[in-house]
Design an enzyme around this catalytic site. Structure first.
Site, PDB file in Angstrom:
ATOM      1  N   ASP A   1       0.852  -1.198   0.000  1.00  0.00           N
ATOM      2  CA  ASP A   1       0.000   0.000   0.000  1.00  0.00           C
ATOM      3  C   ASP A   1       0.885   1.244   0.000  1.00  0.00           C
ATOM      4  O   ASP A   1       1.671   1.466   0.916  1.00  0.00           O
ATOM      5  CB  ASP A   1      -0.879   0.005   1.252  1.00  0.00           C
TER       6      ASP A   1
ATOM      7  N   TYR B   1       3.229   9.743  -0.142  1.00  0.00           N
ATOM      8  CA  TYR B   1       4.210   9.160   0.772  1.00  0.00           C
ATOM      9  C   TYR B   1       5.655   9.456   0.352  1.00  0.00           C
ATOM     10  O   TYR B   1       6.599   9.129   1.078  1.00  0.00           O
ATOM     11  CB  TYR B   1       4.016   7.636   0.910  1.00  0.00           C
TER      12      TYR B   1
ATOM     13  N   LYS C   1      -2.298   5.964  -4.616  1.00  0.00           N
ATOM     14  CA  LYS C   1      -3.451   6.854  -4.367  1.00  0.00           C
ATOM     15  C   LYS C   1      -3.233   8.202  -5.036  1.00  0.00           C
ATOM     16  O   LYS C   1      -2.105   8.725  -5.039  1.00  0.00           O
ATOM     17  CB  LYS C   1      -3.642   7.083  -2.860  1.00  0.00           C
TER      18      LYS C   1
ATOM     19  N   HIS D   1      -7.304   9.440  -2.657  1.00  0.00           N
ATOM     20  CA  HIS D   1      -6.776   9.456  -1.285  1.00  0.00           C
ATOM     21  C   HIS D   1      -7.739  10.148  -0.311  1.00  0.00           C
ATOM     22  O   HIS D   1      -7.991   9.657   0.785  1.00  0.00           O
ATOM     23  CB  HIS D   1      -5.415  10.163  -1.284  1.00  0.00           C
TER      24      HIS D   1
HETATM   25  P1  NAD Z   1       0.324   1.315  11.830  1.00  0.00           P
HETATM   26  O1  NAD Z   1      -0.940   1.315  12.627  1.00  0.00           O
HETATM   27  O2  NAD Z   1       0.553   0.244  10.843  1.00  0.00           O
HETATM   28  O3  NAD Z   1       1.521   1.386  12.880  1.00  0.00           O
HETATM   29  C1  NAD Z   1       2.861   1.495  12.461  1.00  0.00           C
HETATM   30  C2  NAD Z   1       3.746   1.469  13.678  1.00  0.00           C
HETATM   31  O4  NAD Z   1       3.581   0.231  14.353  1.00  0.00           O
HETATM   32  C3  NAD Z   1       5.222   1.577  13.354  1.00  0.00           C
HETATM   33  O5  NAD Z   1       5.789   2.428  14.338  1.00  0.00           O
HETATM   34  C4  NAD Z   1       5.760   0.173  13.531  1.00  0.00           C
HETATM   35  O6  NAD Z   1       7.073   0.155  13.989  1.00  0.00           O
HETATM   36  C5  NAD Z   1       4.837  -0.376  14.590  1.00  0.00           C
HETATM   37  N1  NAD Z   1       4.630  -1.831  14.474  1.00  0.00           N
HETATM   38  C6  NAD Z   1       4.204  -2.511  13.390  1.00  0.00           C
HETATM   39  N2  NAD Z   1       4.094  -3.821  13.674  1.00  0.00           N
HETATM   40  C7  NAD Z   1       4.453  -3.976  14.961  1.00  0.00           C
HETATM   41  C8  NAD Z   1       4.545  -5.093  15.825  1.00  0.00           C
HETATM   42  N3  NAD Z   1       4.208  -6.320  15.418  1.00  0.00           N
HETATM   43  N4  NAD Z   1       4.963  -4.882  17.104  1.00  0.00           N
HETATM   44  C9  NAD Z   1       5.291  -3.641  17.540  1.00  0.00           C
HETATM   45  N5  NAD Z   1       5.217  -2.531  16.760  1.00  0.00           N
HETATM   46  C10 NAD Z   1       4.790  -2.702  15.479  1.00  0.00           C
HETATM   47  O7  NAD Z   1       0.461   2.758  11.200  1.00  0.00           O
HETATM   48  P2  NAD Z   1       0.295   3.516   9.866  1.00  0.00           P
HETATM   49  O8  NAD Z   1       1.584   3.503   9.121  1.00  0.00           O
HETATM   50  O9  NAD Z   1      -0.312   4.800  10.257  1.00  0.00           O
HETATM   51  O10 NAD Z   1      -0.808   2.748   9.005  1.00  0.00           O
HETATM   52  C11 NAD Z   1      -0.520   1.640   8.216  1.00  0.00           C
HETATM   53  C12 NAD Z   1      -0.608   1.964   6.728  1.00  0.00           C
HETATM   54  O11 NAD Z   1      -1.901   2.446   6.394  1.00  0.00           O
HETATM   55  C13 NAD Z   1       0.317   3.092   6.260  1.00  0.00           C
HETATM   56  O12 NAD Z   1       1.659   2.675   6.179  1.00  0.00           O
HETATM   57  C14 NAD Z   1      -0.318   3.440   4.942  1.00  0.00           C
HETATM   58  O13 NAD Z   1       0.042   2.513   3.942  1.00  0.00           O
HETATM   59  C15 NAD Z   1      -1.806   3.324   5.280  1.00  0.00           C
HETATM   60  N6  NAD Z   1      -2.424   4.624   5.658  1.00  0.00           N
HETATM   61  C16 NAD Z   1      -3.354   5.154   4.810  1.00  0.00           C
HETATM   62  C17 NAD Z   1      -3.934   6.382   5.096  1.00  0.00           C
HETATM   63  C18 NAD Z   1      -4.961   6.979   4.170  1.00  0.00           C
HETATM   64  O14 NAD Z   1      -5.266   8.184   4.307  1.00  0.00           O
HETATM   65  N7  NAD Z   1      -5.530   6.221   3.268  1.00  0.00           N
HETATM   66  C19 NAD Z   1      -3.583   7.072   6.268  1.00  0.00           C
HETATM   67  C20 NAD Z   1      -2.651   6.482   7.138  1.00  0.00           C
HETATM   68  C21 NAD Z   1      -2.091   5.245   6.822  1.00  0.00           C
END
Ligand code: NAD
Length: 346
Positions: A48, A53, A82, A115
């Protein structure tokens, strides 16, 4: 020990969307390349990404490396991007998609989202790319330039006709605007990507999406964690989910066999399992291989597999699912009205 994600059937295409994909927001440069390569090696088959980004070239290099080494072929992977808010005019949609495709080094996107339902003033890629939330000269105001969503959608449909995009999606949209979009869409959106975690459960939106045959991808599954990386006050103030006593309790109650060893579920797995058992797709961002594996293993027990393993992970009971959902306080971390004055959720 490649892991295989369960899938969700999309409507109307019947395509199989990997239920557990890999999120790339905030991965940049060589780290993004390495993360995408490692994610593909671990077994992720959906990456994704987004124009915003600022990592499409870097992610594309990770994909290329994995293809060159025979880890995957292009057709195995869902490459997802997106459309950014500054490219909503029909003449800019094509420009944006072609640039993203070039940056990724691919000929088509498997899934391409709008997006946000927000249209900002156009910024030429020669001037600034990605343009982000473009402020006025004083740096205080986002410059909006409203475009009917229908114009943007029809331009995307043409790119599907040309084979540059396989499936269309929408992100950060609420039911009213989706209802409008569905009334004219010649090519229906198949996936809705929105912020969902135990503090923002969104039961009505998920029900609405189901009723309208839209698959739902939950982003920021770990709630505040992904936004703490940005030092966002709202996220720093929120109780982290991993140390929430209820989540820790539930994790402590689940043990399962992994390669014949008895292991405990982790808080991260409990949170992701809650989403997956709701039938949502998830796209957690893992920073290291161990997190990537831990997160993808959540598919075990709900249709995912692990080569060489007959063991099936753990499942949350209905009561545990309800307990986690009871954390809902409608707390949204990604709300463009907070910092940018763009109101889409009210
Ligand atoms: P997330 O909820 O996936 O959290 C990421 C954090 O969690 C990082 O700090 C990582 O080190 C930690 N982490 C991941 N796996 C772990 C584990 N097993 N144990 C401990 N820590 C762990 O956060 P995110 O990046 O905000 O969201 C995920 C994805 O969603 C983004 O990368 C992006 O691709 C998408 N996204 C989309 C939008 C949108 O507007 N459409 C907005 C935000 C995010």
């Amino acid at each position: 020990m490649a892991l295989v994600s369960p899938t969700i059937t999309l409507h109307p295409s019947g395509a199989q969307l990997p239920q557990i994909g890999f999120g790339t927001w905030k991965h940049t440069g060589a780290k993004a390349t390495e993360a995408v390569y490692n994610a593909l090696k671990v077994g992720y088959r959906l990456i994704d990404c987004a124009t915003d980004y600022a990592n499409e070239e870097a992610c594309g290099l990770g994909l290329k490396k994995a293809i060159d080494e025979g880890v995957v072929s292009r057709s195995d992977v869902w490459v997802v991007s997106k459309l950014w808010n500054t490219f909503h005019h029909k003449e800019h949609v094509r420009e944006a998609v072609l640039k993203s495709l070039r940056d990724w080094g691919v000929e088509y996107f498997d899934l391409y989202y709008i997006h946000f339902p927000i249209s900002l003033a156009y910024v030429s890629p020669k001037e600034r790319y990605p343009p982000g939330w473009f402020f006025d000269a004083k740096g205080t105001q986002v410059i909006q330039d409203p475009v009917p969503l229908r114009e943007t959608w029809c331009a995307l449909e043409e790119l599907v006709d040309e084979g540059l995009i396989k499936h269309l999606g929408i992100s950060n949209m609420a039911s009213v605007i989706i209802t409008d979009l569905l009334s004219y869409a010649r090519i229906k959106p198949e996936v809705l990507q929105v912020e969902i975690h135990p503090y923002n459960v969104q039961p009505k939106l998920v029900h609405f999406a189901r009723t309208n045959l839209l698959a739902v991808t939950a982003y920021s599954s770990f709630g505040p964690l992904g936004f703490r990386e940005l030092n966002m006050t709202k996220a720093l103030d929120a109780q982290p989910l991993f140390t929430h006593p209820m989540i820790m309790d539930i994790a402590g109650e689940h043990h399962w066999h992994l390669h014949r060893m008895l292991v405990s579920a982790t808080p991260a797995q409990v949170i992701l399992k809650w989403a997956v058992q709701r039938g949502l797709a998830i796209i957690p961002k893992g920073d290291v291989i161990s997190q990537m594996e831990e997160n993808l293993r959540v598919g075990l027990g709900v249709g995912g597999t692990e080569a060489g393993s007959q063991e099936g992970g753990f499942l949350l009971s209905d009561a545990e699912m309800e307990r986690i959902s009871s954390l809902n306080v409608g707390l949204r971390f990604n709300d463009p009205s907070d910092d940018f004055g763009c109101y889409i959720f009210c």
